[in-house]
Design a protein around this motif. Sequence first.
Motif, PDB file in Angstrom:
ATOM      1  N   ALA A 166      -4.716   2.542  -0.104  1.00  0.00           N
ATOM      2  CA  ALA A 166      -4.090   1.337  -0.638  1.00  0.00           C
ATOM      3  C   ALA A 166      -2.889   0.930   0.211  1.00  0.00           C
ATOM      4  CB  ALA A 166      -3.663   1.566  -2.087  1.00  0.00           C
ATOM      5  N   VAL A 167      -2.051   1.891   0.587  1.00  0.00           N
ATOM      6  CA  VAL A 167      -0.886   1.593   1.417  1.00  0.00           C
ATOM      7  C   VAL A 167      -1.323   1.065   2.774  1.00  0.00           C
ATOM      8  CG1 VAL A 167       1.102   2.592   2.607  1.00  0.00           C
ATOM      9  CG2 VAL A 167       0.624   3.224   0.232  1.00  0.00           C
ATOM     10  N   ARG A 168      -2.393   1.652   3.324  1.00  0.00           N
ATOM     11  CA  ARG A 168      -2.908   1.204   4.620  1.00  0.00           C
ATOM     12  C   ARG A 168      -3.367  -0.247   4.548  1.00  0.00           C
ATOM     13  NH1 ARG A 168      -8.331   3.852   5.699  1.00  0.00           N
ATOM     14  NH2 ARG A 168      -8.858   2.232   4.172  1.00  0.00           N
ATOM     15  N   ASP A 169      -4.134  -0.579   3.515  1.00  0.00           N
ATOM     16  CA  ASP A 169      -4.623  -1.946   3.376  1.00  0.00           C
ATOM     17  C   ASP A 169      -3.470  -2.931   3.204  1.00  0.00           C
ATOM     18  OD1 ASP A 169      -7.157  -0.954   3.573  1.00  0.00           O
ATOM     19  OD2 ASP A 169      -7.773  -1.454   1.528  1.00  0.00           O
ATOM     20  N   MET A 170      -2.482  -2.552   2.405  1.00  0.00           N
ATOM     21  CA  MET A 170      -1.364  -3.454   2.164  1.00  0.00           C
ATOM     22  C   MET A 170      -0.489  -3.603   3.404  1.00  0.00           C
ATOM     23  SD  MET A 170      -0.259  -2.696  -1.768  1.00  0.00           S
ATOM     24  CE  MET A 170      -1.446  -2.881  -3.114  1.00  0.00           C
ATOM     25  N   SER A 171      -0.308  -2.529   4.165  1.00  0.00           N
ATOM     26  CA  SER A 171       0.477  -2.606   5.391  1.00  0.00           C
ATOM     27  C   SER A 171      -0.199  -3.541   6.394  1.00  0.00           C
ATOM     28  CB  SER A 171       0.653  -1.215   5.994  1.00  0.00           C
ATOM     29  OG  SER A 171       1.371  -0.368   5.119  1.00  0.00           O
ATOM     30  N   ALA A 172      -1.531  -3.515   6.422  1.00  0.00           N
ATOM     31  CA  ALA A 172      -2.262  -4.417   7.318  1.00  0.00           C
ATOM     32  C   ALA A 172      -2.033  -5.877   6.946  1.00  0.00           C
ATOM     33  CB  ALA A 172      -3.753  -4.087   7.275  1.00  0.00           C
ATOM     34  N   ILE A 173      -1.908  -6.136   5.651  1.00  0.00           N
ATOM     35  CA  ILE A 173      -1.607  -7.502   5.207  1.00  0.00           C
ATOM     36  C   ILE A 173      -0.277  -7.966   5.781  1.00  0.00           C
ATOM     37  CG2 ILE A 173      -1.018  -8.912   3.199  1.00  0.00           C
ATOM     38  CD1 ILE A 173      -3.974  -8.401   3.426  1.00  0.00           C
ATOM     39  N   CYS A 219       8.947 -10.659   3.074  1.00  0.00           N
ATOM     40  CA  CYS A 219       8.637 -11.897   2.360  1.00  0.00           C
ATOM     41  C   CYS A 219       9.801 -12.433   1.541  1.00  0.00           C
ATOM     42  CB  CYS A 219       7.443 -11.690   1.439  1.00  0.00           C
ATOM     43  SG  CYS A 219       5.995 -10.983   2.242  1.00  0.00           S
ATOM     44  N   ALA A 220      10.911 -11.700   1.521  1.00  0.00           N
ATOM     45  CA  ALA A 220      12.092 -12.119   0.756  1.00  0.00           C
ATOM     46  C   ALA A 220      11.772 -12.335  -0.719  1.00  0.00           C
ATOM     47  CB  ALA A 220      12.702 -13.383   1.364  1.00  0.00           C
ATOM     48  N   VAL A 221      11.028 -11.402  -1.291  1.00  0.00           N
ATOM     49  CA  VAL A 221      10.713 -11.459  -2.720  1.00  0.00           C
ATOM     50  C   VAL A 221      11.473 -10.358  -3.443  1.00  0.00           C
ATOM     51  CG1 VAL A 221       8.470 -12.558  -2.539  1.00  0.00           C
ATOM     52  CG2 VAL A 221       8.622 -10.098  -2.270  1.00  0.00           C
ATOM     53  N   ARG A 222      12.010 -10.691  -4.593  1.00  0.00           N
ATOM     54  CA  ARG A 222      12.785  -9.719  -5.361  1.00  0.00           C
ATOM     55  C   ARG A 222      11.903  -9.099  -6.436  1.00  0.00           C
ATOM     56  NH1 ARG A 222      18.938 -12.064  -6.120  1.00  0.00           N
ATOM     57  NH2 ARG A 222      19.345 -12.461  -3.899  1.00  0.00           N
ATOM     58  N   ILE A 223      11.000  -8.254  -5.996  1.00  0.00           N
ATOM     59  CA  ILE A 223      10.119  -7.557  -6.931  1.00  0.00           C
ATOM     60  C   ILE A 223      10.330  -6.060  -6.788  1.00  0.00           C
ATOM     61  CG2 ILE A 223       8.394  -9.390  -6.933  1.00  0.00           C
ATOM     62  CD1 ILE A 223       6.717  -7.639  -5.054  1.00  0.00           C
ATOM     63  N   ARG A 224       9.925  -5.323  -7.823  1.00  0.00           N
ATOM     64  CA  ARG A 224      10.090  -3.864  -7.806  1.00  0.00           C
ATOM     65  C   ARG A 224       8.764  -3.139  -7.993  1.00  0.00           C
ATOM     66  NH1 ARG A 224      14.424  -4.349 -12.473  1.00  0.00           N
ATOM     67  NH2 ARG A 224      12.953  -6.042 -12.904  1.00  0.00           N
ATOM     68  N   PRO A 236      -3.309  -7.702  -4.003  1.00  0.00           N
ATOM     69  CA  PRO A 236      -2.068  -8.029  -4.731  1.00  0.00           C
ATOM     70  C   PRO A 236      -0.915  -8.391  -3.806  1.00  0.00           C
ATOM     71  CG  PRO A 236      -3.069  -6.040  -5.613  1.00  0.00           C
ATOM     72  CD  PRO A 236      -3.777  -6.340  -4.332  1.00  0.00           C
ATOM     73  N   LEU A 237      -0.806  -7.694  -2.676  1.00  0.00           N
ATOM     74  CA  LEU A 237       0.290  -7.976  -1.754  1.00  0.00           C
ATOM     75  C   LEU A 237       0.094  -9.325  -1.072  1.00  0.00           C
ATOM     76  CD1 LEU A 237       2.853  -7.267  -0.283  1.00  0.00           C
ATOM     77  CD2 LEU A 237       1.510  -5.902   1.321  1.00  0.00           C
ATOM     78  N   ASN A 244       3.710   2.924  -3.759  1.00  0.00           N
ATOM     79  CA  ASN A 244       4.096   1.607  -4.247  1.00  0.00           C
ATOM     80  C   ASN A 244       5.495   1.240  -3.763  1.00  0.00           C
ATOM     81  OD1 ASN A 244       3.660  -0.711  -6.290  1.00  0.00           O
ATOM     82  ND2 ASN A 244       5.604   0.165  -6.959  1.00  0.00           N
ATOM     83  N   ALA A 245       6.413   2.200  -3.790  1.00  0.00           N
ATOM     84  CA  ALA A 245       7.786   1.932  -3.358  1.00  0.00           C
ATOM     85  C   ALA A 245       7.842   1.544  -1.882  1.00  0.00           C
ATOM     86  CB  ALA A 245       8.660   3.156  -3.617  1.00  0.00           C
ATOM     87  N   VAL A 246       7.038   2.202  -1.058  1.00  0.00           N
ATOM     88  CA  VAL A 246       7.012   1.892   0.374  1.00  0.00           C
ATOM     89  C   VAL A 246       6.543   0.458   0.597  1.00  0.00           C
ATOM     90  CG1 VAL A 246       5.834   2.405   2.547  1.00  0.00           C
ATOM     91  CG2 VAL A 246       6.714   4.268   1.138  1.00  0.00           C
ATOM     92  N   VAL A 247       5.462   0.088  -0.055  1.00  0.00           N
ATOM     93  CA  VAL A 247       4.905  -1.248   0.126  1.00  0.00           C
ATOM     94  C   VAL A 247       5.844  -2.314  -0.426  1.00  0.00           C
ATOM     95  CG1 VAL A 247       3.002  -2.776  -0.492  1.00  0.00           C
ATOM     96  CG2 VAL A 247       2.536  -0.416   0.162  1.00  0.00           C
ATOM     97  N   VAL A 248       6.427  -2.072  -1.591  1.00  0.00           N
ATOM     98  CA  VAL A 248       7.333  -3.047  -2.192  1.00  0.00           C
ATOM     99  C   VAL A 248       8.565  -3.260  -1.309  1.00  0.00           C
ATOM    100  CG1 VAL A 248       8.896  -3.460  -4.117  1.00  0.00           C
ATOM    101  CG2 VAL A 248       6.561  -2.739  -4.558  1.00  0.00           C
ATOM    102  N   ALA A 249       9.107  -2.167  -0.765  1.00  0.00           N
ATOM    103  CA  ALA A 249      10.272  -2.292   0.110  1.00  0.00           C
ATOM    104  C   ALA A 249       9.945  -3.140   1.338  1.00  0.00           C
ATOM    105  CB  ALA A 249      10.761  -0.912   0.534  1.00  0.00           C
ATOM    106  N   ALA A 250       8.760  -2.927   1.905  1.00  0.00           N
ATOM    107  CA  ALA A 250       8.341  -3.718   3.065  1.00  0.00           C
ATOM    108  C   ALA A 250       8.155  -5.184   2.689  1.00  0.00           C
ATOM    109  CB  ALA A 250       7.053  -3.144   3.645  1.00  0.00           C
ATOM    110  N   ALA A 251       7.588  -5.422   1.511  1.00  0.00           N
ATOM    111  CA  ALA A 251       7.373  -6.795   1.054  1.00  0.00           C
ATOM    112  C   ALA A 251       8.702  -7.506   0.814  1.00  0.00           C
ATOM    113  CB  ALA A 251       6.532  -6.801  -0.217  1.00  0.00           C
ATOM    114  N   ARG A 252       9.654  -6.802   0.248  1.00  0.00           N
ATOM    115  CA  ARG A 252      10.969  -7.405   0.000  1.00  0.00           C
ATOM    116  C   ARG A 252      11.629  -7.833   1.307  1.00  0.00           C
ATOM    117  NH1 ARG A 252      13.662  -6.089  -5.055  1.00  0.00           N
ATOM    118  NH2 ARG A 252      15.619  -5.882  -3.917  1.00  0.00           N
TER     119      ARG A 252
END
Length: 235
Positions: free
Chosen positions: A223-230, A152-157, A183-184, A141-149
């Motif tokens: 899950a990380v793979r799917d989210m990274s593809a997004i 996408c410039a979102v301040r989520i944790r 979710p991502l 989750n931390a890996v995906v959230v860091a990439a999203a931040r």
Amino acid sequence: MVADSGAPPGAVDVILPCLDEAAALPWVLSRLPAGYRAIVADNGSTDGSAHLARELGATVVEAAERGYGAAVHAGLLAATAPIVCCCDADASLDPTDLPRLVRLLTAGPGGGAGGGPADLVLGRRRPVTAGAWPAHARAGNAVVVAAARRRCAVRIRDLGPMRVARRADLLGLRVTDRRFGYPLELVARAAAAGWNIVETDVRYLPRSGKSKVTGTATGTVRAVRDMSAILRRLP
């Protein structure tokens, strides 16, 4: 049923993506606040989850396509209330936390004092026990959230499974992922649309039964793979 709903009757539908959650459903459905309608989106359960959910008073829809996103989308199409919540059906999240998220959506932080209403409210998971959130799942989750931040410039944790938004707005985002990346993609599209995204802590409990996603290292990797593809597909 819980009395403090935070919304008038009929104003909130709760989507519960479900795959073999018969052991957890009685507790989950009993914790729904008054006026919150349960929509159990059954994703191919073989343990009688759909039948049990109907007996317990829930609306049940069949999500024929397998995948977390497919189940959530089926529930969203079946929803009719203006406000829609999403909550896992495995007893890892307590539905009594939902009214607090709904109030942030409708009134904003502090009951409307500053910040204004939110467009999307995310529940940030706070484990109540050490084993509620396995280390490999937290790391993924931390890996995906860091990439999203960054992307996408979102301040989520957290990209947790409890969230609240308006149904019409969610449909307008046109989220296409039907697997673990849902979710991502939702958050990424919401950020691109300029939504006010708010995050608040929710309790995270040891789930009932075996997790189909983050209960194992293999599930976390998928899950990380799917989210990274997004993230790679974002413009």
